[in-house]
Design a protein around this motif. Structure first.
Motif, PDB file in Angstrom:
ATOM      1  N   LEU A   1    -139.687 -27.095 -80.359  1.00 58.07           N
ATOM      2  CA  LEU A   1    -140.012 -28.340 -79.658  1.00 58.07           C
ATOM      3  C   LEU A   1    -138.755 -29.036 -79.158  1.00 58.07           C
ATOM      4  O   LEU A   1    -138.726 -29.561 -78.028  1.00 58.07           O
ATOM      5  CB  LEU A   1    -140.794 -29.263 -80.589  1.00 58.07           C
TER       6      LEU A   1
ATOM      7  N   VAL B   1    -147.271 -38.409 -83.205  1.00 61.90           N
ATOM      8  CA  VAL B   1    -148.292 -38.274 -84.239  1.00 61.90           C
ATOM      9  C   VAL B   1    -148.893 -39.649 -84.496  1.00 61.90           C
ATOM     10  O   VAL B   1    -148.184 -40.585 -84.882  1.00 61.90           O
ATOM     11  CB  VAL B   1    -147.695 -37.698 -85.536  1.00 61.90           C
TER      12      VAL B   1
ATOM     13  N   VAL C   1    -150.436 -26.043 -82.110  1.00 58.83           N
ATOM     14  CA  VAL C   1    -149.113 -26.381 -81.575  1.00 58.83           C
ATOM     15  C   VAL C   1    -148.565 -25.228 -80.751  1.00 58.83           C
ATOM     16  O   VAL C   1    -147.975 -25.428 -79.676  1.00 58.83           O
ATOM     17  CB  VAL C   1    -148.159 -26.748 -82.723  1.00 58.83           C
TER      18      VAL C   1
ATOM     19  N   SER D   1    -146.343 -28.430 -90.295  1.00 54.81           N
ATOM     20  CA  SER D   1    -146.463 -27.657 -89.064  1.00 54.81           C
ATOM     21  C   SER D   1    -145.404 -28.071 -88.049  1.00 54.81           C
ATOM     22  O   SER D   1    -144.799 -27.221 -87.379  1.00 54.81           O
ATOM     23  CB  SER D   1    -147.855 -27.829 -88.469  1.00 54.81           C
ATOM     24  N   LEU D   2    -145.178 -29.362 -87.925  1.00 57.51           N
ATOM     25  CA  LEU D   2    -144.169 -29.834 -86.968  1.00 57.51           C
ATOM     26  C   LEU D   2    -142.768 -29.407 -87.398  1.00 57.51           C
ATOM     27  O   LEU D   2    -141.910 -29.156 -86.541  1.00 57.51           O
ATOM     28  CB  LEU D   2    -144.254 -31.351 -86.834  1.00 57.51           C
ATOM     29  N   GLN D   3    -142.531 -29.319 -88.693  1.00 61.25           N
ATOM     30  CA  GLN D   3    -141.233 -28.844 -89.149  1.00 61.25           C
ATOM     31  C   GLN D   3    -141.011 -27.386 -88.777  1.00 61.25           C
ATOM     32  O   GLN D   3    -139.888 -26.987 -88.445  1.00 61.25           O
ATOM     33  CB  GLN D   3    -141.115 -29.031 -90.665  1.00 61.25           C
TER      34      GLN D   3
ATOM     35  N   ASN E   1    -150.802 -24.785 -86.739  1.00 62.93           N
ATOM     36  CA  ASN E   1    -149.762 -23.960 -86.129  1.00 62.93           C
ATOM     37  C   ASN E   1    -150.257 -23.313 -84.846  1.00 62.93           C
ATOM     38  O   ASN E   1    -149.537 -23.240 -83.844  1.00 62.93           O
ATOM     39  CB  ASN E   1    -149.299 -22.886 -87.112  1.00 62.93           C
TER      40      ASN E   1
ATOM     41  N   VAL F   1    -143.310 -35.146 -79.270  1.00 64.73           N
ATOM     42  CA  VAL F   1    -144.480 -35.114 -80.141  1.00 64.73           C
ATOM     43  C   VAL F   1    -144.733 -36.525 -80.661  1.00 64.73           C
ATOM     44  O   VAL F   1    -143.826 -37.172 -81.191  1.00 64.73           O
ATOM     45  CB  VAL F   1    -144.275 -34.145 -81.327  1.00 64.73           C
TER      46      VAL F   1
ATOM     47  N   VAL G   1    -149.734 -31.790 -91.219  1.00 69.01           N
ATOM     48  CA  VAL G   1    -149.173 -32.003 -89.881  1.00 69.01           C
ATOM     49  C   VAL G   1    -147.655 -32.000 -89.929  1.00 69.01           C
ATOM     50  O   VAL G   1    -146.980 -31.397 -89.076  1.00 69.01           O
ATOM     51  CB  VAL G   1    -149.708 -33.324 -89.300  1.00 69.01           C
ATOM     52  N   GLN G   2    -147.080 -32.657 -90.920  1.00 69.29           N
ATOM     53  CA  GLN G   2    -145.631 -32.708 -91.033  1.00 69.29           C
ATOM     54  C   GLN G   2    -145.038 -31.316 -91.252  1.00 69.29           C
ATOM     55  O   GLN G   2    -144.007 -30.967 -90.655  1.00 69.29           O
ATOM     56  CB  GLN G   2    -145.234 -33.626 -92.189  1.00 69.29           C
TER      57      GLN G   2
ATOM     58  N   ALA H   1    -140.067 -27.409 -85.174  1.00 61.05           N
ATOM     59  CA  ALA H   1    -139.072 -28.413 -84.772  1.00 61.05           C
ATOM     60  C   ALA H   1    -138.042 -27.816 -83.826  1.00 61.05           C
ATOM     61  O   ALA H   1    -137.692 -28.433 -82.809  1.00 61.05           O
ATOM     62  CB  ALA H   1    -138.403 -28.996 -86.022  1.00 61.05           C
TER      63      ALA H   1
END
Length: 213
Positions: free
Chosen positions: A155, A164, A188, A147-149, A185, A162, A144-145, A152
């Protein structure tokens, strides 16, 4: 008849119980009937399988056509955006701030295009699961981290928040880390959607709505 004429009667009885020829004929007739029944059943099963195979092929052809249409549409969108960005930069009317901003948008579109290509490669290999995916213990928090990076910048630029919510003692799952990352991915990316990005490009005068029709 006259009384002095005697009548003689007789009876003929034919018993074929122990006749070997008749027994062989009966056995042959039974085998022929059994073979005919099996062949009839086989033909019926074959006909049913053929009909199902024809329907499956038709459904597969329809799914393939829909897939190609959807992929073509998804690939055209980032390509059209990148072309519009490059044409705007090529015109020489962009300021340094605009160049920096457009370059960031171009990187985002290139990342999106790369993600689409990764999806196509994953779909093409989905029938060979045993040889494609490497199953190992994976920490979902790290997936998850990561994918969010990757998202980033998008977003933050589009103002998404977001949250989590994952327990600290969540055990590892057995799976392929790359496939799980691709899954998140896609989630998101679908959550962000392309409508906001399209509207932003339109508001900047970079593209027309006809590109996405």
């Amino acid at each position: 008849p006259p009384p002095d004429l005697g009548l003689a009667t007789w009876t003929a009885v034919a018993i074929a119980q122990d006749d070997p020829t008749l027994a062989a004929a009966e056995r042959g007739a039974g085998r022929t009937l059994a073979i005919a029944a099996v062949m009839t059943l086989t033909l019926a099963v074959g006909l049913i399988v053929s009909v199902r195979a024809a329907r499956a092929n038709a459904d597969l052809a329809a799914m393939r056509a829909d897939f190609v249409s959807a992929v073509t549409h998804e690939l055209k969108t980032p390509l059209a955006n990148m072309r519009a960005l490059n044409e705007t930069l090529l015109s020489g009317r962009a300021t340094p701030d605009m160049i920096r901003e457009y370059a960031g948008m171009g990187v985002g579109e290139a990342t999106r295009l790369t993600r689409l290509v990764d999806n196509l490669l994953a779909y093409s290999r989905v029938t060979d699961v045993a040889h494609v995916y490497s199953f190992e213990p994976v920490s979902l928090a790290s997936v998850v981290q990561r994918s969010l990076q990757e998202f980033a910048g998008t977003l933050r630029r589009d103002g998404f928040e977001v949250d989590v919510d994952m327990p600290d003692d969540l055990p590892a799952v057995k799976g392929d880390p790359n496939a799980l990352g691709l899954l998140l991915n896609n989630l998101v990316d679908n959550a962000v959607g392309s409508e906001e990005h399209t509207s932003e490009l339109q508001s900047r005068g970079l593209i027309s709505y006809a590109v996405f029709c």
